[in-house]
Motif scaffolding. Sequence first.
Motif, PDB file in Angstrom:
ATOM      1  N   GLY A  10       0.888  -1.441   0.212  1.00 26.50           N
ATOM      2  CA  GLY A  10       0.055   0.003   0.152  1.00 26.50           C
ATOM      3  C   GLY A  10       0.896   1.313   0.028  1.00 26.50           C
ATOM      4  N   GLY A  11       2.151   1.093  -0.099  1.00 22.27           N
ATOM      5  CA  GLY A  11       2.934   2.419  -0.043  1.00 22.27           C
ATOM      6  C   GLY A  11       3.509   2.782  -1.173  1.00 22.27           C
ATOM      7  N   LYS A  12       4.364   3.864  -1.378  1.00 21.11           N
ATOM      8  CA  LYS A  12       4.867   4.150  -2.358  1.00 21.11           C
ATOM      9  C   LYS A  12       6.011   3.435  -3.220  1.00 21.11           C
ATOM     10  CE  LYS A  12       8.748   6.193   0.115  1.00 21.11           C
ATOM     11  NZ  LYS A  12       9.378   5.117  -0.168  1.00 21.11           N
ATOM     12  N   ASP A  13       6.888   2.236  -2.682  1.00 21.15           N
ATOM     13  CA  ASP A  13       7.675   1.556  -3.225  1.00 21.15           C
ATOM     14  C   ASP A  13       7.051   0.451  -4.169  1.00 21.15           C
ATOM     15  OD1 ASP A  13       9.673   3.246  -1.806  1.00 21.15           O
ATOM     16  OD2 ASP A  13      10.028   1.929  -0.350  1.00 21.15           O
ATOM     17  N   ALA A  14       6.020  -0.127  -3.447  1.00 21.99           N
ATOM     18  CA  ALA A  14       5.214  -0.916  -4.064  1.00 21.99           C
ATOM     19  C   ALA A  14       4.438  -0.463  -5.264  1.00 21.99           C
ATOM     20  CB  ALA A  14       4.025  -1.759  -3.214  1.00 21.99           C
ATOM     21  N   ALA A  15       3.801   0.680  -5.142  1.00 25.45           N
ATOM     22  CA  ALA A  15       3.195   1.385  -6.032  1.00 25.45           C
ATOM     23  C   ALA A  15       4.178   1.641  -7.400  1.00 25.45           C
ATOM     24  CB  ALA A  15       2.506   2.757  -5.798  1.00 25.45           C
ATOM     25  N   TRP A  16       5.454   2.049  -7.028  1.00 34.45           N
ATOM     26  CA  TRP A  16       6.479   2.640  -7.966  1.00 34.45           C
ATOM     27  C   TRP A  16       6.764   1.360  -8.463  1.00 34.45           C
ATOM     28  CZ3 TRP A  16       6.813   6.920 -10.121  1.00 34.45           C
ATOM     29  CH2 TRP A  16       7.781   7.157 -10.982  1.00 34.45           C
ATOM     30  N   ALA A  17       7.007   0.200  -8.123  1.00 39.99           N
ATOM     31  CA  ALA A  17       7.361  -1.093  -8.399  1.00 39.99           C
ATOM     32  C   ALA A  17       6.467  -1.548  -9.701  1.00 39.99           C
ATOM     33  CB  ALA A  17       7.560  -2.156  -7.646  1.00 39.99           C
ATOM     34  N   LEU A  18       5.213  -1.246  -9.332  1.00 38.49           N
ATOM     35  CA  LEU A  18       4.247  -1.676 -10.353  1.00 38.49           C
ATOM     36  C   LEU A  18       4.216  -0.729 -11.465  1.00 38.49           C
ATOM     37  CD1 LEU A  18       1.480  -2.843 -11.132  1.00 38.49           C
ATOM     38  CD2 LEU A  18       0.270  -1.222  -9.921  1.00 38.49           C
ATOM     39  N   HIS A  19       4.508   0.537 -11.255  1.00 39.09           N
ATOM     40  CA  HIS A  19       4.597   1.822 -12.586  1.00 39.09           C
ATOM     41  C   HIS A  19       6.007   1.073 -13.469  1.00 39.09           C
ATOM     42  CE1 HIS A  19       5.024   5.109 -14.854  1.00 39.09           C
ATOM     43  NE2 HIS A  19       6.243   5.720 -14.242  1.00 39.09           N
ATOM     44  N   PHE A  27       6.859  -8.257 -18.076  1.00 42.89           N
ATOM     45  CA  PHE A  27       5.727  -8.753 -17.085  1.00 42.89           C
ATOM     46  C   PHE A  27       4.500  -8.188 -16.778  1.00 42.89           C
ATOM     47  CE2 PHE A  27       9.794 -10.620 -15.696  1.00 42.89           C
ATOM     48  CZ  PHE A  27       9.692 -12.080 -15.553  1.00 42.89           C
ATOM     49  N   GLU A  28       3.554  -8.715 -16.842  1.00 47.99           N
ATOM     50  CA  GLU A  28       2.073  -8.177 -16.634  1.00 47.99           C
ATOM     51  C   GLU A  28       1.785  -8.756 -15.176  1.00 47.99           C
ATOM     52  OE1 GLU A  28      -2.672  -8.736 -17.756  1.00 47.99           O
ATOM     53  OE2 GLU A  28      -1.384  -9.965 -18.615  1.00 47.99           O
ATOM     54  N   VAL A  29       1.386  -7.431 -14.027  1.00 41.25           N
ATOM     55  CA  VAL A  29       1.249  -7.889 -13.055  1.00 41.25           C
ATOM     56  C   VAL A  29      -0.349  -7.987 -12.845  1.00 41.25           C
ATOM     57  CG1 VAL A  29       0.980  -6.717 -10.617  1.00 41.25           C
ATOM     58  CG2 VAL A  29       3.033  -6.190 -12.037  1.00 41.25           C
ATOM     59  N   VAL A  30      -0.549  -9.370 -12.391  1.00 40.07           N
ATOM     60  CA  VAL A  30      -1.952  -9.867 -12.276  1.00 40.07           C
ATOM     61  C   VAL A  30      -2.550  -9.781 -10.991  1.00 40.07           C
ATOM     62  CG1 VAL A  30      -1.643 -11.215 -14.575  1.00 40.07           C
ATOM     63  CG2 VAL A  30      -1.256 -12.208 -12.434  1.00 40.07           C
ATOM     64  N   GLY A  31      -1.694  -9.549  -9.998  1.00 37.82           N
ATOM     65  CA  GLY A  31      -2.309  -9.528  -8.678  1.00 37.82           C
ATOM     66  C   GLY A  31      -1.489  -8.836  -7.702  1.00 37.82           C
ATOM     67  N   LEU A  32      -2.010  -8.397  -6.749  1.00 39.48           N
ATOM     68  CA  LEU A  32      -1.302  -7.737  -5.552  1.00 39.48           C
ATOM     69  C   LEU A  32      -1.432  -8.630  -4.349  1.00 39.48           C
ATOM     70  CD1 LEU A  32      -2.814  -4.054  -6.300  1.00 39.48           C
ATOM     71  CD2 LEU A  32      -0.587  -5.168  -7.167  1.00 39.48           C
ATOM     72  N   LEU A  33      -0.361  -9.223  -3.711  1.00 40.75           N
ATOM     73  CA  LEU A  33      -0.389 -10.093  -2.745  1.00 40.75           C
ATOM     74  C   LEU A  33      -0.155  -9.155  -1.511  1.00 40.75           C
ATOM     75  CD1 LEU A  33       1.302 -13.385  -2.396  1.00 40.75           C
ATOM     76  CD2 LEU A  33       0.925 -11.987  -0.587  1.00 40.75           C
ATOM     77  N   ALA A 100       7.256  -9.927  -7.660  1.00 41.77           N
ATOM     78  CA  ALA A 100       8.135  -8.840  -7.447  1.00 41.77           C
ATOM     79  C   ALA A 100       7.849  -8.212  -6.148  1.00 41.77           C
ATOM     80  CB  ALA A 100       7.787  -7.809  -8.733  1.00 41.77           C
ATOM     81  N   PHE A 101       9.034  -7.355  -5.794  1.00 40.87           N
ATOM     82  CA  PHE A 101       9.099  -6.894  -4.494  1.00 40.87           C
ATOM     83  C   PHE A 101       9.515  -5.639  -4.638  1.00 40.87           C
ATOM     84  CE2 PHE A 101       9.612 -11.663  -3.616  1.00 40.87           C
ATOM     85  CZ  PHE A 101       8.642 -11.524  -2.526  1.00 40.87           C
ATOM     86  N   GLY A 102       9.266  -4.612  -3.920  1.00 41.19           N
ATOM     87  CA  GLY A 102       9.662  -3.171  -4.212  1.00 41.19           C
ATOM     88  C   GLY A 102      10.606  -2.855  -3.323  1.00 41.19           C
ATOM     89  N   ASP A 103      11.588  -3.989  -2.788  1.00 43.50           N
ATOM     90  CA  ASP A 103      12.673  -3.465  -2.177  1.00 43.50           C
ATOM     91  C   ASP A 103      13.875  -2.525  -2.896  1.00 43.50           C
ATOM     92  OD1 ASP A 103      12.175  -5.292   0.148  1.00 43.50           O
ATOM     93  OD2 ASP A 103      12.287  -6.850  -1.139  1.00 43.50           O
ATOM     94  N   PHE A 197      -2.009   4.615 -11.120  1.00 41.20           N
ATOM     95  CA  PHE A 197      -3.347   4.657 -10.849  1.00 41.20           C
ATOM     96  C   PHE A 197      -4.157   5.258 -11.930  1.00 41.20           C
ATOM     97  CE2 PHE A 197      -2.927   4.654  -5.929  1.00 41.20           C
ATOM     98  CZ  PHE A 197      -2.647   3.252  -5.680  1.00 41.20           C
ATOM     99  N   ALA A 198      -5.512   4.876 -12.088  1.00 41.35           N
ATOM    100  CA  ALA A 198      -6.104   5.427 -13.333  1.00 41.35           C
ATOM    101  C   ALA A 198      -6.886   7.062 -12.820  1.00 41.35           C
ATOM    102  CB  ALA A 198      -7.568   4.620 -13.489  1.00 41.35           C
ATOM    103  N   ALA A 199      -6.996   7.012 -11.553  1.00 40.82           N
ATOM    104  CA  ALA A 199      -7.508   7.994 -10.700  1.00 40.82           C
ATOM    105  C   ALA A 199      -7.116   8.260  -9.312  1.00 40.82           C
ATOM    106  CB  ALA A 199      -9.019   8.046 -10.971  1.00 40.82           C
TER     107      ALA A 199
END
Length: 224
Positions: A10-19, A27-33, A100-103, A197-199
């Motif tokens: 839920g934090g910035k590093d995980a979000a940035w890793a997705l970006h 890779f296509e991210v299909v789920g957030l664990l 994937a991890f946002g470390d 994020f879309a919005a």
Amino acid sequence: MPAALLSWSGGKDAAWALHVLRQQGTFEVVGLLTTLTEGYDRISMQGIRRDVLYAQANAADVPVLEAWIPPSADNAAYIASFRAALERARSRWPGLTHIAFGDLLLEDVRAWRETLCAELGWTPLFPLFASNTTHLARQMLSAGLKAHLCCVDTTRLDARFAGHPFDAALLDQLPTGIDPCGEHGEFHTCVSAGPMFAAPLTLQPGPPLLRAGRFAYTDFWCLS
């Protein structure tokens, strides 16, 4: 394109890793664990409410996979929950092998994840690892990422920073020795907007709360 899970705090590093994963297009991210704590209905460590988690996932257009642990869970309980969540993920997406991890910097954390994933038959990805965190923090902000400090370790950083926006003013105020991304556990964040994020989400902060005599949490409610 092969699929991957993303460990989501839920934090910035995980979000940035997705970006970054989306930008790379490998890779296509299909789920957030996400690991949540029983009895609290919140993301473990970050303390982010479950409804905020789902608002983030909706904004990212990626489903959540929940891994539940008891309060004060030991390492064995975490691993058991993590293993079960990965098994559910593989049932949902047969052939899935990557997570994937946002470390960012900690070699010992990366090595632990690599060993655990190898034991469970998974391949870890670290799209942000070895980043210059000073540069990375500014890059996040310039790209429109918005987040707030939702948890501050008061043994490392003054409690007055709890609830503070993750912004240029914060980076300028951080004492010497505090990592700009909080990579050494100085603080954790709750992300509300960014290119992943879309919005944007509209979050309402509550008053800070000290837990365990050490961690200053700021609660956030999702208004939209």
